[in-house]
Design a protein around this motif. Structure first.
Motif, PDB file in Angstrom:
ATOM      1  N   LEU A  88       0.557   4.118   7.666  1.00 40.74           N
ATOM      2  CA  LEU A  88       1.590   3.195   7.184  1.00 40.74           C
ATOM      3  C   LEU A  88       2.806   3.913   6.615  1.00 40.74           C
ATOM      4  O   LEU A  88       3.926   3.399   6.680  1.00 40.74           O
ATOM      5  CB  LEU A  88       1.010   2.282   6.099  1.00 40.74           C
ATOM      6  CG  LEU A  88       0.368   0.965   6.518  1.00 40.74           C
ATOM      7  CD1 LEU A  88      -0.284   0.310   5.306  1.00 40.74           C
ATOM      8  CD2 LEU A  88       1.393   0.024   7.136  1.00 40.74           C
TER       9      LEU A  88
ATOM     10  N   LYS B 290       4.868  -5.109  12.770  1.00 40.97           N
ATOM     11  CA  LYS B 290       3.433  -4.855  12.768  1.00 40.97           C
ATOM     12  C   LYS B 290       3.164  -3.381  13.072  1.00 40.97           C
ATOM     13  O   LYS B 290       3.877  -2.761  13.867  1.00 40.97           O
ATOM     14  CB  LYS B 290       2.736  -5.744  13.792  1.00 40.97           C
ATOM     15  CG  LYS B 290       2.830  -7.237  13.468  1.00 40.97           C
ATOM     16  CD  LYS B 290       2.097  -8.080  14.496  1.00 40.97           C
ATOM     17  CE  LYS B 290       2.245  -9.566  14.176  1.00 40.97           C
ATOM     18  NZ  LYS B 290       1.528 -10.428  15.160  1.00 40.97           N
TER      19      LYS B 290
ATOM     20  N   GLU C 122      -3.370  -8.274   8.810  1.00 38.27           N
ATOM     21  CA  GLU C 122      -2.547  -7.425   9.672  1.00 38.27           C
ATOM     22  C   GLU C 122      -1.738  -6.433   8.830  1.00 38.27           C
ATOM     23  O   GLU C 122      -1.287  -6.752   7.724  1.00 38.27           O
ATOM     24  CB  GLU C 122      -1.600  -8.271  10.520  1.00 38.27           C
ATOM     25  CG  GLU C 122      -2.285  -8.992  11.658  1.00 38.27           C
ATOM     26  CD  GLU C 122      -1.310  -9.722  12.560  1.00 38.27           C
ATOM     27  OE1 GLU C 122      -1.431  -9.592  13.789  1.00 38.27           O
ATOM     28  OE2 GLU C 122      -0.436 -10.454  12.040  1.00 38.27           O
ATOM     29  N   ARG C 123      -1.546  -5.231   9.378  1.00 31.70           N
ATOM     30  CA  ARG C 123      -0.768  -4.182   8.716  1.00 31.70           C
ATOM     31  C   ARG C 123       0.689  -4.315   9.153  1.00 31.70           C
ATOM     32  O   ARG C 123       0.989  -4.435  10.340  1.00 31.70           O
ATOM     33  CB  ARG C 123      -1.315  -2.805   9.067  1.00 31.70           C
ATOM     34  CG  ARG C 123      -2.762  -2.616   8.723  1.00 31.70           C
ATOM     35  CD  ARG C 123      -3.369  -1.425   9.427  1.00 31.70           C
ATOM     36  NE  ARG C 123      -3.018  -0.179   8.785  1.00 31.70           N
ATOM     37  CZ  ARG C 123      -2.423   0.838   9.379  1.00 31.70           C
ATOM     38  NH1 ARG C 123      -2.043   0.761  10.641  1.00 31.70           N
ATOM     39  NH2 ARG C 123      -2.164   1.958   8.717  1.00 31.70           N
TER      40      ARG C 123
ATOM     41  N   ALA D 284      -3.133   0.135  14.440  1.00 28.50           N
ATOM     42  CA  ALA D 284      -4.229   0.568  13.572  1.00 28.50           C
ATOM     43  C   ALA D 284      -4.312   2.078  13.420  1.00 28.50           C
ATOM     44  O   ALA D 284      -4.786   2.575  12.398  1.00 28.50           O
ATOM     45  CB  ALA D 284      -5.553   0.014  14.107  1.00 28.50           C
TER      46      ALA D 284
ATOM     47  N   GLY E 295       5.031  -0.864   2.920  1.00 31.45           N
ATOM     48  CA  GLY E 295       4.071  -1.225   3.958  1.00 31.45           C
ATOM     49  C   GLY E 295       2.763  -1.650   3.334  1.00 31.45           C
ATOM     50  O   GLY E 295       2.394  -1.188   2.250  1.00 31.45           O
ATOM     51  N   GLY E 296       2.051  -2.539   3.998  1.00 26.41           N
ATOM     52  CA  GLY E 296       0.776  -3.008   3.470  1.00 26.41           C
ATOM     53  C   GLY E 296       0.104  -3.984   4.416  1.00 26.41           C
ATOM     54  O   GLY E 296       0.363  -3.988   5.624  1.00 26.41           O
ATOM     55  N   ARG E 297      -0.765  -4.823   3.853  1.00 21.87           N
ATOM     56  CA  ARG E 297      -1.522  -5.797   4.646  1.00 21.87           C
ATOM     57  C   ARG E 297      -1.147  -7.220   4.236  1.00 21.87           C
ATOM     58  O   ARG E 297      -0.887  -7.490   3.064  1.00 21.87           O
ATOM     59  CB  ARG E 297      -3.028  -5.597   4.454  1.00 21.87           C
ATOM     60  CG  ARG E 297      -3.517  -4.263   4.981  1.00 21.87           C
ATOM     61  CD  ARG E 297      -5.017  -4.101   4.796  1.00 21.87           C
ATOM     62  NE  ARG E 297      -5.445  -2.775   5.228  1.00 21.87           N
ATOM     63  CZ  ARG E 297      -5.808  -2.484   6.482  1.00 21.87           C
ATOM     64  NH1 ARG E 297      -5.805  -3.443   7.393  1.00 21.87           N
ATOM     65  NH2 ARG E 297      -6.177  -1.266   6.801  1.00 21.87           N
TER      66      ARG E 297
ATOM     67  N   GLU F 230       0.796  -1.217   0.000  1.00 21.74           N
ATOM     68  CA  GLU F 230       0.000   0.000   0.000  1.00 21.74           C
ATOM     69  C   GLU F 230       0.832   1.272   0.000  1.00 21.74           C
ATOM     70  O   GLU F 230       0.304   2.348  -0.273  1.00 21.74           O
ATOM     71  CB  GLU F 230      -0.952  -0.010   1.201  1.00 21.74           C
ATOM     72  CG  GLU F 230      -1.959  -1.150   1.142  1.00 21.74           C
ATOM     73  CD  GLU F 230      -2.870  -1.210   2.351  1.00 21.74           C
ATOM     74  OE1 GLU F 230      -2.805  -0.303   3.202  1.00 21.74           O
ATOM     75  OE2 GLU F 230      -3.652  -2.177   2.447  1.00 21.74           O
TER      76      GLU F 230
END
Length: 341
Positions: free
Chosen positions: A120, A113, A82-83, A116, A65-67, A35
């Protein structure tokens, strides 16, 4: 569902965007839906100057960064959705691990990690150089870590960081000053206040004429450690002369010499990919501290201050423009892009 990647087809060629297959992660790997791509200055040298031998066509990029999209059969520490932010280990070149694409495989352990409530882009902009800072100063040189619970006792050691407004330099100033060391650094007047607020004892104007810079730095010495966070021929010439003046030997650099450099007799230029010490077995606990504690807590508590972030438009089709920006030189900012634009 296809992947999309910015691919360099041959040495020094412009990158081209192509559809490619989505990878299957191996047993100990993760597949990440990318992302945010964070760009590192060395990447324009790899793409435009061909300083690292590659097998072409190649997918470049080290930090993103991403999921979590999928997990390998033996992965236990991560869940789908998870991010995370990732910094690829130096020397890993297979295309599934390159950051300049929408789906990336994580093939090593440098994964953190992200809470939330954290953008990111912030940990992505920090990840690579932060791990290098910790790898150099604590993993390789054995200096104390900073405390996340308050100020550390003042120490007598004095450290020179040349280039305090660079990403590596700014993180070094914070890391060392929060561990109690006296930090002398350099910056342009534009970024001087920012760098001073990071904890530097003295900030010297590095736009001065070379002899005056050396004189101003030498007056604040002698130094127990000299690190050149820029590591270009003109800065190496300055930091090497500072070392000569105080009878020092080792000059720590943040990138290899990409061209001729005139080092005075008795000065050795020391470089390795500074995140590498974190992969060594004796530093496994230090690695876990960086990715599990220092990075997430430092951001949440505000003890790690990132450089301002500038988003480059165009996504993967704007990567060539971003590399051009890096080649022209950026100071006091970090460049990112969204691969889904």
């Amino acid at each position: 569902m296809a992947n999309l990647a910015a691919i360099i087809p041959a040495a020094k060629a412009p990158l081209e965007v192509h559809k490619i297959d989505i990878y299957e992660p191996g047993p100990d790997e993760l597949l990440i839906r990318n992302e945010v791509i964070a760009f590192n200055p060395v990447e324009f040298k790899i793409a435009k100057l061909g300083i690292v031998p590659l097998q072409y066509p190649a997918i470049l990029g080290s930090t993103f960064g991403g999921r979590v999209e999928a997990v390998g059969s033996q992965v236990t520490g991560f869940q789908i959705g998870e991010r995370v932010v990732v910094s690829k280990k130096f020397g890993i070149r297979d295309n599934q691990y390159g950051a300049y694409q929408r789906y990336v495989v994580v093939g090593d352990i440098m994964v953190s990690k992200v809470p939330a409530d954290v953008d990111l882009a912030i940990p992505a902009s920090l990840m690579m150089n932060l791990t290098c800072v910790v790898g150099l100063f604590t993993g390789r040189l054995g200096l104390d870590k900073p405390s996340l619970n308050g100020s550390a006792p003042a120490k007598a050691q004095k450290i020179l960081i040349f280039g305090g407004s660079s990403s590596f330099g700014s993180l070094s100033v914070q890391y060392l000053s929060q561990a109690g060391y006296k930090v002398i650094t350099t910056s342009s007047p534009k970024n001087s206040n920012f760098v001073s607020n990071l904890g530097a004892t003295v900030v010297i104007d590095h736009t001065l004429e070379q002899d005056k810079i050396i004189e101003a730095i030498a007056v604040e010495g002698p130094y127990d450690l000299v690190v050149d966070a820029i590591s270009l021929p003109d800065t190496i010439a300055v930091t090497a002369r500072v070392l000569v003046a105080q009878g020092g030997e080792k000059l720590y650099a943040t990138q290899p010499a990409f061209g001729p450099e005139m080092l005075p007799n008795g000065i050795s230029r020391v470089f390795e990919p500074w995140s590498d010490p974190l992969y060594e077995e004796e530093n496994r606990g230090l690695l876990e501290w960086v990715i599990q504690t220092y990075l997430p807590q430092g951001i949440s508590q505000g003890t790690i201050i990132p450089l301002p972030i500038e988003k480059v438009s165009g996504g993967l089709r704007g990567v060539n423009e971003t590399l051009d920006k890096l080649q022209k030189g950026v100071s006091g900012i970090r460049l990112i892009t969204d691969p889904w634009e």
